[in-house]
Design a protein around this motif. Structure first.
Motif, PDB file in Angstrom:
ATOM      1  N   VAL A   1      42.200  40.490  49.977  1.00 20.82           N
ATOM      2  CA  VAL A   1      41.469  41.558  49.289  1.00 20.82           C
ATOM      3  C   VAL A   1      42.422  42.579  48.669  1.00 20.82           C
ATOM      4  O   VAL A   1      42.260  42.945  47.495  1.00 20.82           O
ATOM      5  CB  VAL A   1      40.466  42.230  50.246  1.00 20.82           C
ATOM      6  CG1 VAL A   1      39.877  43.476  49.598  1.00 20.82           C
ATOM      7  CG2 VAL A   1      39.362  41.256  50.615  1.00 20.82           C
ATOM      8  N   PRO A   2      43.425  43.097  49.399  1.00 21.25           N
ATOM      9  CA  PRO A   2      44.347  44.049  48.747  1.00 21.25           C
ATOM     10  C   PRO A   2      45.045  43.444  47.533  1.00 21.25           C
ATOM     11  O   PRO A   2      45.202  44.112  46.504  1.00 21.25           O
ATOM     12  CB  PRO A   2      45.344  44.389  49.865  1.00 21.25           C
ATOM     13  CG  PRO A   2      44.607  44.097  51.130  1.00 21.25           C
ATOM     14  CD  PRO A   2      43.744  42.917  50.822  1.00 21.25           C
TER      15      PRO A   2
ATOM     16  N   ARG B   1      42.611  43.275  44.607  1.00 17.96           N
ATOM     17  CA  ARG B   1      42.356  44.591  44.008  1.00 17.96           C
ATOM     18  C   ARG B   1      43.552  45.057  43.179  1.00 17.96           C
ATOM     19  O   ARG B   1      43.385  45.632  42.094  1.00 17.96           O
ATOM     20  CB  ARG B   1      42.043  45.597  45.114  1.00 17.96           C
ATOM     21  CG  ARG B   1      40.692  45.357  45.780  1.00 17.96           C
ATOM     22  CD  ARG B   1      40.445  46.337  46.909  1.00 17.96           C
ATOM     23  NE  ARG B   1      39.143  46.116  47.533  1.00 17.96           N
ATOM     24  CZ  ARG B   1      38.719  46.748  48.607  1.00 17.96           C
ATOM     25  NH1 ARG B   1      39.492  47.660  49.194  1.00 17.96           N
ATOM     26  NH2 ARG B   1      37.522  46.488  49.117  1.00 17.96           N
ATOM     27  N   SER B   2      44.745  44.844  43.693  1.00 18.27           N
ATOM     28  CA  SER B   2      45.932  45.271  42.939  1.00 18.27           C
ATOM     29  C   SER B   2      46.065  44.482  41.644  1.00 18.27           C
ATOM     30  O   SER B   2      46.435  45.033  40.601  1.00 18.27           O
ATOM     31  CB  SER B   2      47.187  45.096  43.800  1.00 18.27           C
ATOM     32  OG  SER B   2      47.398  43.734  44.114  1.00 18.27           O
TER      33      SER B   2
ATOM     34  N   ALA C   1      43.541  43.165  40.013  1.00 18.53           N
ATOM     35  CA  ALA C   1      42.474  43.641  39.138  1.00 18.53           C
ATOM     36  C   ALA C   1      42.892  44.922  38.422  1.00 18.53           C
ATOM     37  O   ALA C   1      42.627  45.103  37.226  1.00 18.53           O
ATOM     38  CB  ALA C   1      41.204  43.868  39.952  1.00 18.53           C
ATOM     39  N   LEU C   2      43.567  45.828  39.144  1.00 21.48           N
ATOM     40  CA  LEU C   2      44.060  47.051  38.513  1.00 21.48           C
ATOM     41  C   LEU C   2      45.102  46.734  37.450  1.00 21.48           C
ATOM     42  O   LEU C   2      45.176  47.416  36.413  1.00 21.48           O
ATOM     43  CB  LEU C   2      44.651  47.980  39.577  1.00 21.48           C
ATOM     44  CG  LEU C   2      43.639  48.581  40.561  1.00 21.48           C
ATOM     45  CD1 LEU C   2      44.354  49.390  41.636  1.00 21.48           C
ATOM     46  CD2 LEU C   2      42.624  49.459  39.817  1.00 21.48           C
TER      47      LEU C   2
ATOM     48  N   PRO D   1      33.981  40.127  47.844  1.00 27.33           N
ATOM     49  CA  PRO D   1      34.987  40.669  46.923  1.00 27.33           C
ATOM     50  C   PRO D   1      34.448  40.872  45.506  1.00 27.33           C
ATOM     51  O   PRO D   1      34.895  41.779  44.796  1.00 27.33           O
ATOM     52  CB  PRO D   1      36.087  39.607  46.946  1.00 27.33           C
ATOM     53  CG  PRO D   1      35.893  38.869  48.222  1.00 27.33           C
ATOM     54  CD  PRO D   1      34.426  38.891  48.487  1.00 27.33           C
TER      55      PRO D   1
ATOM     56  N   HIS E   1      33.261  44.379  44.487  1.00 22.06           N
ATOM     57  CA  HIS E   1      34.173  45.508  44.325  1.00 22.06           C
ATOM     58  C   HIS E   1      34.201  45.932  42.852  1.00 22.06           C
ATOM     59  O   HIS E   1      34.359  45.096  41.963  1.00 22.06           O
ATOM     60  CB  HIS E   1      35.574  45.124  44.797  1.00 22.06           C
ATOM     61  CG  HIS E   1      36.491  46.292  44.909  1.00 22.06           C
ATOM     62  ND1 HIS E   1      37.206  46.777  43.836  1.00 22.06           N
ATOM     63  CD2 HIS E   1      36.802  47.094  45.965  1.00 22.06           C
ATOM     64  CE1 HIS E   1      37.932  47.799  44.230  1.00 22.06           C
ATOM     65  NE2 HIS E   1      37.700  48.020  45.514  1.00 22.06           N
TER      66      HIS E   1
ATOM     67  N   ASP F   1      36.417  47.392  40.848  1.00 21.71           N
ATOM     68  CA  ASP F   1      37.603  47.059  40.053  1.00 21.71           C
ATOM     69  C   ASP F   1      37.653  45.572  39.729  1.00 21.71           C
ATOM     70  O   ASP F   1      37.989  45.177  38.604  1.00 21.71           O
ATOM     71  CB  ASP F   1      38.866  47.469  40.805  1.00 21.71           C
ATOM     72  CG  ASP F   1      39.009  48.984  40.913  1.00 21.71           C
ATOM     73  OD1 ASP F   1      38.425  49.680  40.054  1.00 21.71           O
ATOM     74  OD2 ASP F   1      39.672  49.457  41.855  1.00 21.71           O
ATOM     75  N   ILE F   2      37.330  44.721  40.710  1.00 19.34           N
ATOM     76  CA  ILE F   2      37.352  43.279  40.479  1.00 19.34           C
ATOM     77  C   ILE F   2      36.272  42.882  39.474  1.00 19.34           C
ATOM     78  O   ILE F   2      36.509  42.085  38.552  1.00 19.34           O
ATOM     79  CB  ILE F   2      37.176  42.518  41.804  1.00 19.34           C
ATOM     80  CG1 ILE F   2      38.386  42.779  42.719  1.00 19.34           C
ATOM     81  CG2 ILE F   2      36.991  41.026  41.563  1.00 19.34           C
ATOM     82  CD1 ILE F   2      38.276  42.143  44.089  1.00 19.34           C
TER      83      ILE F   2
ATOM     84  N   MET G   1      44.408  37.366  40.812  1.00 20.32           N
ATOM     85  CA  MET G   1      43.233  38.063  41.325  1.00 20.32           C
ATOM     86  C   MET G   1      42.212  37.061  41.859  1.00 20.32           C
ATOM     87  O   MET G   1      41.651  37.259  42.949  1.00 20.32           O
ATOM     88  CB  MET G   1      42.609  38.900  40.213  1.00 20.32           C
ATOM     89  CG  MET G   1      41.317  39.602  40.605  1.00 20.32           C
ATOM     90  SD  MET G   1      40.517  40.443  39.215  1.00 20.32           S
ATOM     91  CE  MET G   1      39.982  39.029  38.236  1.00 20.32           C
TER      92      MET G   1
ATOM     93  N   VAL H   1      40.721  36.612  45.644  1.00 24.60           N
ATOM     94  CA  VAL H   1      39.293  36.586  45.966  1.00 24.60           C
ATOM     95  C   VAL H   1      38.960  35.344  46.782  1.00 24.60           C
ATOM     96  O   VAL H   1      38.219  35.399  47.774  1.00 24.60           O
ATOM     97  CB  VAL H   1      38.455  36.639  44.677  1.00 24.60           C
ATOM     98  CG1 VAL H   1      36.992  36.354  44.967  1.00 24.60           C
ATOM     99  CG2 VAL H   1      38.608  37.999  44.008  1.00 24.60           C
TER     100      VAL H   1
END
Length: 584
Positions: free
Chosen positions: A5-6, A9-10, A12-13, A180, A183, A185-186, A229, A233
């Protein structure tokens, strides 16, 4: 927090940073124009050449804003591709919906908003909340509302081959992916990538070609991060599903591989010949059970898998499995062959019990008719009244039509007059050419054997006949045109999406047509019968048993011009090559 997950998310950012940088590039000229205008108004940039520079920068800023505004509008409004599926309402499969929701509750993730079936051996989540899908009518209901959970797409062969417990174990990691996916951002990053992909497709339209370049550039910039990403997921979903039927999932994955092998054989060997005849098997999913059972019987690696068939099949979770099977079978024909979206007079379903007579026998006789049409043309001397070289052969599956030397269904064939020879009882036209010199002018196997016999062994007759068949078949396909709806786009894709086989070579076509002629002769004169093998498709049955030793003898005739092995095979079965056969 699940593993992955981290990272997801990173990544996705990182994708969203690409979008922010693209936006900054589009706004940069406007920002520079604002600075210059402000400086001019405050008197800080007085005198030449600043008035001209300010004007030029303002004009450039307006143009850039217009271009980037149009590009952003296309990315936001373009319709992402939607996988063609068969929607499955909750009233049609209440037990399946209950199973999926129970999985979601056990893993503490949002339940999928809907379930759909696809004629493929795979399962995934698909977001259908884009506004373009609602405008185009391709998505309706709660799954199309903004913020709705993804749709769970399940491969229909899984429902018929897998048991309920196996299906639950296989779907657990897929359903876990809704966590996931929720979220922000994703979800935002996925929407941006899908918009770029749809913009590339829009760039193929007239007048919008400039859209594709920037869209491809942005896709390249965020490709690595988007892929990582999705891996994150998937890792998070797999980690969350560890506590749900993990041991059974390892065993069920073996069934996934087996289902894929059987489904591929069923489509390429069994369904494809029927589709080419204008018929579509109406129960492919039920047929895959027979195909996989036969594969389990033949393959030592699959031994013991059929013992599972006593357990409850996953298709019992459907209220009307036969209706769903028919719908997915029609969709499979559309995706893999480009058939019409709806049944019709020239596109009708066929049941497995009628397959040997309505598909296998008709396929053989249609190909035999095409073979004799080609022989009529190649055997005629140059300048005679033979059929024109550009005339197509009998279209596959065309009812009520006969080729030269053919007879209508149900009538006894008799040796025909040669091409260009007047029929009995009629006067010959003054410009009619003499009959061809070959002795066998009717639809007989002896005529084929005589033409392909090549003592020199250079294969010249076979090459000429193979080329003629290839040309005739290509002309038939062009003359028939695309099937109704076959050339229409669905989402961003045109059908057929996944052609099953590449074009066949001339030699392969010739071998298929000679085999068809041999089978017709065996059926008409030796009491053989057309049959269906679940893994190999059309087969010849002699005395109720399959004869699988014909292919090498046909190849000996086609490739080497040696009819000896085939004549011995025919004599052993009691086939009379000189007897006319019934064609379509």
């Amino acid at each position: 927090m699940e593993v992955g997950v981290p990272s997801a998310r990173s990544r996705a950012l990182a994708v969203l940073r690409v979008r922010s940088r693209a936006l900054a590039v589009g706004l940069l000229p406007a920002a520079l124009a604002v600075v210059l205008v402000a400086a001019r108004m405050t008197g800080r940039l007085a005198g030449d050449p600043w008035p001209a520079v300010t004007l030029a920068v303002c004009v450039a800023a307006v143009l850039v804003l217009l271009v980037w505004g149009a590009f952003a509008a296309v990315v936001l409004r373009a319709s992402p591709a939607v996988t063609p599926t068969v929607p499955l309402s909750e009233t049609a499969a209440p037990d399946l919906y209950r199973l999926v929701r129970d999985l979601a509750d056990r893993m503490d993730v949002p339940a999928p908003s809907a379930i759909a079936l696809t004629p493929d051996c795979d399962s995934w989540l698909e977001d259908r909340t884009h506004a373009a899908h609602r405008r185009g009518g391709r998505s309706a209901g709660p799954q199309s509302q903004p913020g709705a959970a993804p749709v769970l797409v399940i491969g229909s062969p899984f429902l018929w081959w897998m048991r309920v417990a196996e299906l639950r174990a296989v779907l657990a990691p897929v359903v876990a992916g809704t966590g996931p996916s929720a979220h922000p951002d994703i979800a935002d990053a996925r929407g941006f990538v899908r918009g770029l992909d749809a913009a590339v497709d829009v760039g193929g339209r007239p007048g919008l070609g400039w859209i594709a370049g920037p869209a491809r550039l942005l896709l390249r910039l965020c490709r690595v991060d988007a892929a990582e990403m999705e891996r994150g997921v998937a890792a998070a979903a797999s980690d969350r599903a560890q506590g749900v039927d993990y041991g059974l999932r390892i065993v069920a994955q073996e069934q996934v591989g087996l289902a894929y092998a059987g489904w591929d054989r069923l489509l390429t060997r069994v369904a494809l010949p029927a589709w080419r005849m204008g018929r579509w098997p109406a129960h492919l999913d039920a047929g895959v059970v027979s195909a996989l059972t036969e594969l389990s019987r033949r393959d030592r690696l699959a031994e013991g898998f059929t013992s599972r068939l006593g357990e409850r099949p996953a298709c019992d979770l459907l209220d009307q499995p036969g209706v769903i099977d028919e719908a997915t079978s029609l969709l499979a024909a559309r995706l893999f062959h480009g058939g019409p979206a709806e049944p019709g007079p020239d596109w009708s379903p066929v049941d497995w019990t009628a397959y040997p007579e309505e598909v296998v026998d008709r396929k053989w006789r249609t190909e035999a008719a095409r073979l004799h049409t080609a022989l009529d043309i190649l055997s005629a001397p140059t300048g005679t009244g033979a059929p024109a070289a550009s005339a197509p052969a009998v279209p596959a599956g065309a009812p009520g039509k006969t080729a030269p030397g053919n007879t209508a269904p149900g009538k006894t064939a008799a040796p025909k007059t040669a091409p260009g020879e007047p029929a009995p009882g009629t006067a010959a036209p003054a410009d009619t050419a003499p009959a061809p010199s070959d002795a066998f002018t009717g639809p007989t196997l002896e005529r084929v054997l005589g033409y392909l016999t090549d003592p020199a062994g250079d294969g010249a007759p076979g090459e000429a006949l193979a080329g003629r068949l290839s040309g005739d078949l290509a002309r038939e396909e062009r003359a028939s045109g695309p099937a109704d709806g076959a050339g229409k786009a669905r989402g961003a894709d045109a059908v057929p999406l996944f052609p099953l086989q590449p074009p066949r070579s001339g030699r392969d076509l010739l071998a298929d047509h000679v085999t068809a002629m041999v089978c017709c002769a065996a059926v008409d004169s030796a009491g053989a019968a057309p049959g269906l093998d679940w893994l190999d498709g059309p087969v010849l049955l002699v005395g109720g048993a399959r004869r699988s030793d014909l292919a090498p003898r046909v190849l000996s005739l086609v490739e080497e011009g040696d009819p000896g092995p085939l004549r011995d095979w025919l004599a052993d079965l009691g086939v009379r090559p000189e007897k006319p056969v019934r064609l379509v």
